[in-house]
Design a protein around this motif. Structure first.
Motif, short mmCIF file in Angstrom:
data_model
loop_
_atom_site.label_atom_id
_atom_site.label_comp_id
_atom_site.label_asym_id
_atom_site.label_seq_id
_atom_site.Cartn_x
_atom_site.Cartn_y
_atom_site.Cartn_z
N GLY A 117 0.78 -1.23 0.00
CA GLY A 117 0.00 0.00 0.00
C GLY A 117 0.81 1.27 0.00
N TRP A 118 2.05 1.21 0.48
CA TRP A 118 2.83 2.45 0.65
C TRP A 118 4.07 2.54 -0.23
CZ3 TRP A 118 1.90 6.40 4.46
CH2 TRP A 118 0.70 6.21 5.17
N LEU A 119 4.53 1.42 -0.79
CA LEU A 119 5.77 1.46 -1.55
C LEU A 119 5.68 0.82 -2.93
CD1 LEU A 119 8.38 0.54 1.24
CD2 LEU A 119 7.78 2.83 0.40
N HIS A 122 4.13 -1.41 -8.47
CA HIS A 122 3.01 -1.97 -9.23
C HIS A 122 1.69 -1.44 -8.68
CE1 HIS A 122 -0.14 -4.94 -10.24
NE2 HIS A 122 0.52 -5.06 -11.38
N PHE A 123 1.56 -1.40 -7.36
CA PHE A 123 0.31 -0.96 -6.76
C PHE A 123 0.05 0.52 -7.02
CE2 PHE A 123 -2.55 0.12 -3.17
CZ PHE A 123 -3.58 -0.78 -3.45
N LEU A 178 7.35 1.68 -19.81
CA LEU A 178 8.35 2.09 -18.83
C LEU A 178 8.81 0.90 -18.00
CD1 LEU A 178 9.96 4.23 -17.27
CD2 LEU A 178 7.93 4.64 -15.87
N TRP A 179 7.84 0.08 -17.55
CA TRP A 179 8.20 -1.11 -16.78
C TRP A 179 9.07 -2.05 -17.59
CZ3 TRP A 179 6.89 -4.15 -12.30
CH2 TRP A 179 6.39 -3.38 -11.25
N ARG A 225 -5.04 -6.15 -13.27
CA ARG A 225 -4.12 -5.65 -12.26
C ARG A 225 -4.52 -6.06 -10.85
NH1 ARG A 225 -7.16 -1.81 -14.53
NH2 ARG A 225 -8.40 -0.42 -13.19
N HIS A 226 -5.83 -6.10 -10.54
CA HIS A 226 -6.26 -6.52 -9.21
C HIS A 226 -6.09 -8.02 -9.04
CE1 HIS A 226 -8.53 -2.77 -10.00
NE2 HIS A 226 -8.17 -2.51 -8.76
N LEU A 227 -6.35 -8.77 -10.10
CA LEU A 227 -6.18 -10.22 -10.03
C LEU A 227 -4.72 -10.57 -9.76
CD1 LEU A 227 -8.43 -11.32 -13.03
CD2 LEU A 227 -9.01 -11.28 -10.61
#
Length: 337
Positions: A117-119, A122-123, A178-179, A225-227
């Motif tokens: 959640g903070w770093l 991907h998220f 970019l990735w 992306r959520h999967l």
């Protein structure tokens, strides 16, 4: 003649928060955004400055600007025994990997998927595309069955415009490209990769890697992306398992005795906390149903905004230790009724 009260239509009016009331949630999310941006920059620049990468050409890794070898050269030259070679592998490869894994799991055991959640780079892409897609269609993912509420937690209308699809797709492809390039710099010298890219002289293998990775990541960012975060990412999975194993770990606590206040959270009896969750979870649920919670705090801050005029405060908050146990016990007691 005035209309009967039962048929009178009530039109919600956005309220202007008093000075400082809505600033705390927003400042916390700005802090989280700063962490995400900083770590994303580190993710991109780490290979450039040899902070961490593996060089396939030189056949060794780089760590903090120094060559990181496994110490097998003396063994290959016949100057060291197999036992010495095995010891070097354990000390220079497995011990550092286990130390990093132990640190990540310890943080997850106490506080949950804070890294996600903070770093996690991907998220941060997941959340960015969520917001763009919600602006384009009113839904954060193409798989969402229902549109998000027409009102934001602060009381302002959530407007949608189909023209935003002209930003959603290019943004997903740009992030994927970019990735792809950055991932390649973790395997080949960044100066070579960027030099060939800017000169339009990528090698055949470089071109194939970047093209294939861009296509796959574009599809993942747009549709799965959520999967990926829920079912594929091993880093997230092991963090969740560690978190679930600690009954005292930090969780999103819900004041069930005040559940009736949720009815007035947003117009049409919709819940702000459900709407803002980037993982599409229901924050007012038991811990095992929050298995993939990333501790992003968005549900807590949304609840704080909707209840800012309530003298009793928000219904959601981070709780830990005995308060976390009591939170789960409250769910069990409610179920047994």
């Amino acid at each position: 003649m005035a209309a009967p009260a039962s048929t009178r239509r009530v039109i919600p009016i956005a309220r202007v928060p008093a000075a400082g009331q809505a600033q705390a949630p927003r400042s916390r999310q700005r802090l989280r955004l700063a962490f995400q941006v900083g770590f994303f920059a580190l993710f991109v620049l780490a290979p450039v400055f040899d902070l961490f990468r593996y060089d396939l050409d030189a056949d060794h890794a780089w760590l903090l600007g120094m060559e990181w070898r496994l110490g097998l050269d003396p063994f290959l030259a016949g100057q060291a025994s197999a036992l010495e070679a095995a010891g070097n592998i354990i000390l220079r490869l497995f011990v550092p990997l286990l130390a990093v894994a132990a640190a990540v799991l310890w943080v997850a055991w106490k506080w949950g998927r804070m890294y996600c959640g903070w770093l996690c780079p991907h998220f941060s892409v997941v959340e960015t595309i969520n917001k763009l897609m919600a602006r384009a269609s009113g839904k954060p993912t193409v798989w969402e069955k229902h549109r998000l509420p027409a009102w934001k937690p602060d009381g302002t209308p959530a407007r949608t415009d189909a023209r935003w699809w002209g930003i959603v797709v290019p943004a997903a492809v740009a992030f994927a490209f970019l990735w792809a390039v950055v991932l390649l710099t973790y395997l080949l010298p960044p100066a070579e990769v960027y030099g060939n890219l800017f000169a339009g002289e990528l090698t055949r293998n470089q071109f194939i890697f970047i093209t294939a990775a861009t296509v796959v990541l574009s599809l993942e960012f747009l549709f799965a992306r959520h999967l990926f975060c829920r079912f594929v990412c091993a880093v997230g999975l092991f963090q969740s398992l560690a978190w679930m194993g600690n009954k005292d770990a930090m969780v999103v606590g819900f004041k069930r005795e005040r559940a009736s206040d949720c009815a007035s959270c947003l117009p049409d009896r919709q819940s702000a906390c459900d709407a803002v969750c980037p993982m599409r979870l229901r924050p007012r649920n038991i811990k095992r149903h929050m298995f993939t919670c990333t501790q992003c705090r968005r549900c807590i801050d949304a609840c704080g905004e909707t209840q800012r005029d309530n003298p009793q405060g928000a219904l959601l908050s981070w709780v830990a230790d005995e308060a976390a146990r009591q939170n789960e016990a409250g769910f069990r007691a409610l179920k047994e009724r």
